[in-house]
Write a protein that holds these residues in place. Structure first.
Motif, PDB file in Angstrom:
ATOM      1  N   ILE A   1       0.306  -1.699   0.367  1.00 13.82           N
ATOM      2  CA  ILE A   1       0.244  -0.181  -0.133  1.00 13.82           C
ATOM      3  C   ILE A   1       0.758   0.852  -0.043  1.00 13.82           C
ATOM      4  N   LEU A   2       1.960   0.983   0.198  1.00 12.15           N
ATOM      5  CA  LEU A   2       2.939   2.197   0.068  1.00 12.15           C
ATOM      6  C   LEU A   2       2.894   3.736  -0.991  1.00 12.15           C
TER       7      LEU A   2
ATOM      8  N   ASP B   1       1.559  11.657   9.505  1.00  9.80           N
ATOM      9  CA  ASP B   1       1.158  11.845  10.681  1.00  9.80           C
ATOM     10  C   ASP B   1       1.921  10.155  11.076  1.00  9.80           C
ATOM     11  N   GLU B   2       1.011  10.516  12.797  1.00 11.15           N
ATOM     12  CA  GLU B   2       1.320   9.159  13.357  1.00 11.15           C
ATOM     13  C   GLU B   2       0.710   7.893  12.646  1.00 11.15           C
ATOM     14  N   THR B   3      -0.861   8.035  12.040  1.00 12.10           N
ATOM     15  CA  THR B   3      -1.647   6.949  10.975  1.00 12.10           C
ATOM     16  C   THR B   3      -0.609   6.763   9.947  1.00 12.10           C
ATOM     17  N   THR B   4       0.011   8.105   9.235  1.00  7.09           N
ATOM     18  CA  THR B   4       0.230   7.574   8.224  1.00  7.09           C
ATOM     19  C   THR B   4       1.547   6.814   8.597  1.00  7.09           C
TER      20      THR B   4
ATOM     21  N   ASP C   1       3.602  -1.121   8.765  1.00  6.85           N
ATOM     22  CA  ASP C   1       2.940  -2.037   9.293  1.00  6.85           C
ATOM     23  C   ASP C   1       2.786  -2.612   8.092  1.00  6.85           C
ATOM     24  N   ASP C   2       2.841  -1.819   6.572  1.00  9.59           N
ATOM     25  CA  ASP C   2       2.854  -2.920   5.623  1.00  9.59           C
ATOM     26  C   ASP C   2       4.259  -3.721   4.908  1.00  9.59           C
ATOM     27  N   VAL C   3       4.998  -2.380   5.670  1.00 10.20           N
ATOM     28  CA  VAL C   3       6.506  -2.866   6.024  1.00 10.20           C
ATOM     29  C   VAL C   3       6.844  -4.324   6.565  1.00 10.20           C
ATOM     30  N   ASP C   4       6.379  -4.378   7.718  1.00  9.19           N
ATOM     31  CA  ASP C   4       6.122  -5.747   8.155  1.00  9.19           C
ATOM     32  C   ASP C   4       5.431  -6.740   8.088  1.00  9.19           C
ATOM     33  N   THR C   5       4.716  -6.691   7.463  1.00  7.50           N
ATOM     34  CA  THR C   5       3.489  -7.463   6.927  1.00  7.50           C
ATOM     35  C   THR C   5       4.751  -8.000   5.762  1.00  7.50           C
ATOM     36  N   ILE C   6       5.239  -7.156   4.806  1.00 14.38           N
ATOM     37  CA  ILE C   6       5.531  -7.687   3.763  1.00 14.38           C
ATOM     38  C   ILE C   6       7.419  -8.802   3.647  1.00 14.38           C
TER      39      ILE C   6
ATOM     40  N   VAL D   1      12.619  -7.767  10.346  1.00 15.17           N
ATOM     41  CA  VAL D   1      13.170  -6.509  10.257  1.00 15.17           C
ATOM     42  C   VAL D   1      13.819  -6.451  11.969  1.00 15.17           C
ATOM     43  N   LEU D   2      15.126  -5.217  11.398  1.00 12.33           N
ATOM     44  CA  LEU D   2      15.029  -4.527  12.619  1.00 12.33           C
ATOM     45  C   LEU D   2      15.011  -3.450  12.869  1.00 12.33           C
ATOM     46  N   GLU D   3      14.739  -2.719  11.755  1.00 15.05           N
ATOM     47  CA  GLU D   3      14.368  -1.241  11.742  1.00 15.05           C
ATOM     48  C   GLU D   3      13.536  -0.179  10.533  1.00 15.05           C
ATOM     49  N   THR D   4      12.704   0.168  10.775  1.00 14.31           N
ATOM     50  CA  THR D   4      11.780   0.884   9.605  1.00 14.31           C
ATOM     51  C   THR D   4      11.978   2.660   9.948  1.00 14.31           C
TER      52      THR D   4
END
Length: 128
Positions: free
Chosen positions: A57-58, A67-70, A76-81, A90-93
């Motif tokens: 969805i990026l 903002d916090e929501t985005t 969440d999208d990065v973690d899911t993929i 994942v270590l850090e985003t």
């Protein structure tokens, strides 16, 4: 994936024509795993035939304020993929916006087989 068995561990072998002018390039292990992640991130969610949940969805977040929501949606999208690929953790985003029509993401990863750290840079630019 094509699998070739190595005595010490499995080796992943695949092919990529990205960035190649004539023939496909053979990729192995970490390089192949990173290319697979890039392919997933560069596919918009819903774009894959018969698999509407595949993709990211990026690209849809490019024009949204950071903002916090985005930020949470993007992380969440990065973690899911990444979590869908057992070869990575994942270590850090880190997210940033250079302007109102771009989104830049730096993902620090760990390649599970070797414990090697790697980075993935994603840049999405929307058309005004």
């Amino acid at each position: 994936f094509n699998f070739a068995i190595n005595i010490s561990m499995a080796t992943y072998v695949g092919y990529s024509s990205i960035g190649e002018l004539t023939i496909s390039k053979t990729l192995e292990d970490q390089e192949l795993a990173k290319r697979d992640l890039m392919n997933h991130f560069n596919t918009r969610r819903g774009e894959r035939v018969m698999n509407p949940k595949f993709g990211s969805i990026l690209p849809e977040l490019v024009f949204d304020p950071l903002d916090e929501t985005t930020q949470q949606l993007a992380k969440d999208d990065v973690d899911t993929i990444v979590n869908n690929d057992p070869r990575w953790n994942v270590l850090e985003t880190l997210l940033s916006k250079a302007n109102d029509h771009s989104l830049e993401i730096k993902v620090r990863l760990r390649y599970v087989s070797t414990g090697t750290a790697d980075e993935l840079f994603l840049k999405y630019i929307g058309e005004e």
